[in-house]
Design an enzyme around this catalytic site. Structure first.
Site, PDB file in Angstrom:
ATOM      1  CG  HIS A 229      10.240 -14.002  -3.771  1.00  0.00           C
ATOM      2  ND1 HIS A 229       9.279 -13.099  -4.124  1.00  0.00           N
ATOM      3  CD2 HIS A 229      10.258 -14.922  -4.784  1.00  0.00           C
ATOM      4  CE1 HIS A 229       8.738 -13.438  -5.291  1.00  0.00           C
ATOM      5  NE2 HIS A 229       9.307 -14.550  -5.711  1.00  0.00           N
ATOM      6  CG  HIS A 272       8.620  -4.320  -4.586  1.00  0.00           C
ATOM      7  ND1 HIS A 272       8.895  -4.229  -5.935  1.00  0.00           N
ATOM      8  CD2 HIS A 272       7.936  -5.478  -4.407  1.00  0.00           C
ATOM      9  CE1 HIS A 272       8.387  -5.290  -6.539  1.00  0.00           C
ATOM     10  NE2 HIS A 272       7.811  -6.060  -5.636  1.00  0.00           N
ATOM     11  CG  ASP A 325       4.901 -10.520   1.017  1.00  0.00           C
ATOM     12  OD1 ASP A 325       3.965 -11.267   0.699  1.00  0.00           O
ATOM     13  OD2 ASP A 325       5.931 -10.404   0.344  1.00  0.00           O
TER      14      ASP A 325
END
Ligand code: SDX
Length: 384
Positions: A229, A272, A325
């Site tokens: 995450h 994802h 990210d």
């Protein structure tokens, strides 16, 4: 009556309703506003107001909100004392910045006059206090790590600075350039909210028991920490450093990737659960980060070029796209931010989304309590 859900990781399961955010492959929308529109035209404070208070602020509302945040930035003495005590534990590796910010939120709960009240007004006050204090926690923590005096302990920073700029100022003692402030501000907008991701869902499960906001935020921070995450922004940068080192030693990005594929290694900052064809936020942040790299110089550009090659290989050979990210890791690195603070910075933004969800859960609550499909031993006797 029970309905069996067999999707591992609850993939594709719609677990509730929300008016805060819509996550689709085709669009990412915060309360009706599309993410590219917000990144180009709003500030983080405006977006946080939108999420927490529920509508776009007018000028007077925004000024009042900013004043409330500034007034709530300073940390109470027990939190500052905790940060000073825990500093050496960061050096020894037993405490991580994400654990520390989680503990700070718990201490803040112990000290907050509203901590045991879940009324809409109390929750709104607590949302603003937690949001305002998160950058101060990160800044003071970094000061302790760097062995310098804590910057602005009485005020939590410079009242004239935005949430984004003040965060950078508190970490370093230097007011950021307009370019770095903008990049940080946009990254906070992109990180602010994302419907029922793991940490937000955690916060709603906690809130659904009618537990309190600080507890729900502390739980959400624990969920965000993991590298599957939010922890992926740090893990992505660590992986890029590894690739850089292997290139510096005469290897190639392609060879690194071939080896990673052969080992079935997870490439951090890629993939994802919802966005199988790319994350809306990644391109926005990549473009800003690359511009910052170009202003910084050839080493920074070289890092982005390696990242771009990794992306190209992942896309061509695996059909897997970067999530937000991945560019975040490179961008924060170029800005000189210490890697272990990347996920805490995600916290400083996502608090706005978590608090909005906690309030939405409390406003229309039903305990979240699914069933499990039992796959254990058949019935047997303790004393056969
Ligand atoms: C965030 O959900 C949110 O909203 C989260 C977030 C937010 O805003 O809150 O968007 C922020 O957390 C982004 C995700 C950050 N995590 C990472 O970057 C870690 C690396 N990524 C993966 O582990 C993975 O892609 C996940 C955890 C993000 C998603 O996991 P899923 O949906 O369970 O997908 P999966 O692991 O089952 O992957 C499906 C296939 C597998 O191959 P097969 O077994 O089918 O052959 O894709 C492969 C996976 O091996 N795959 C990857 C990969 N991601 C998926 N292979 C290598 N590297 C990867 N990163």
């Amino acid at each position: 009556m029970s309905t069996a859900v067999t999707a591992k990781g609850l993939e594709g399961v719609v677990a509730g309703e929300t008016s805060i955010c819509r996550v689709e492959q085709t669009s990412l929308i915060y309360r009706g506003y599309e993410i590219a529109d917000l990144a180009a035209n709003a500030t983080f404070e405006q977006v946080a107001f939108l999420l927490i208070e529920g509508h776009k602020p007018d000028d007077a509302e925004l000024a009042r909100f900013r004043d409330e945040l500034v007034a709530n930035r300073a940390l109470p003495t027990p939190v500052i004392e905790f940060l000073k005590t825990i500093g050496p534990m960061i050096q020894s590796g037993s405490a991580a910045p994400m654990d520390i910010i989680r503990t700070c939120v718990s201490i803040l709960g112990n000290l907050d006059p509203d901590s045991q009240h879940n009324s809409p007004d109390a929750n709104l006050r607590k949302s603003k206090r937690i949001l305002a204090k998160a950058p101060t926690i990160i800044g003071h923590m970094q000061n302790v790590i760097d062995g310098r005096d804590i910057i602005a302990p009485g005020t939590g920073g410079d009242a004239n600075l935005s949430h984004a700029a003040n965060l950078l100022y508190l970490m370093t003692g230097t007011r950021p350039s307009p370019e770095y402030e903008k990049v940080m501000d946009v990254s906070l907008i992109l990180y602010a909210e994302h419907d029922f991701n793991a940490s937000t869902f955690t916060s709603r499960v906690i809130a659904g028991t009618l537990s309190d906001m600080h507890g729900a935020v502390a739980g959400a921070i624990a969920a965000l920490k993991g590298p599957l995450h939010g922890g992926a922004n740090e893990a992505a940068m660590e992986m890029l450093k590894e690739i850089q080192a292997s290139v510096a030693a005469g290897g190639t990005v392609q060879a690194f990737m071939d080896n990673a594929f052969a080992q079935k290694r997870k490439l951090m900052g890629f993939g994802h659960r919802v966005y199988k064809q790319g994350d809306h936020r990644a391109g926005i942040l990549h473009a800003l980060g690359r511009k910052a790299a170009e202003s910084k110089g050839p080493d920074a550009v070289a890092l982005f070029e390696i990242g771009e090659e990794v992306q190209r290989i992942m896309q061509d050979q695996k059909g897997i796209f970067p999530n937000v990210d991945f560019p975040c890791g490179m961008t924060y690195f170029v800005m000189g931010i210490p890697v272990p603070q990347y996920t805490p910075i995600f916290v400083a933004s996502r608090i706005s989304g978590w608090c909005a969800h906690i309030m939405e859960q409390h406003a229309n609550n039903r305990l979240i309590r699914p069933r499990a499909s039992y796959i254990g031993q058949d019935l047997r006797q303790w004393n056969p």
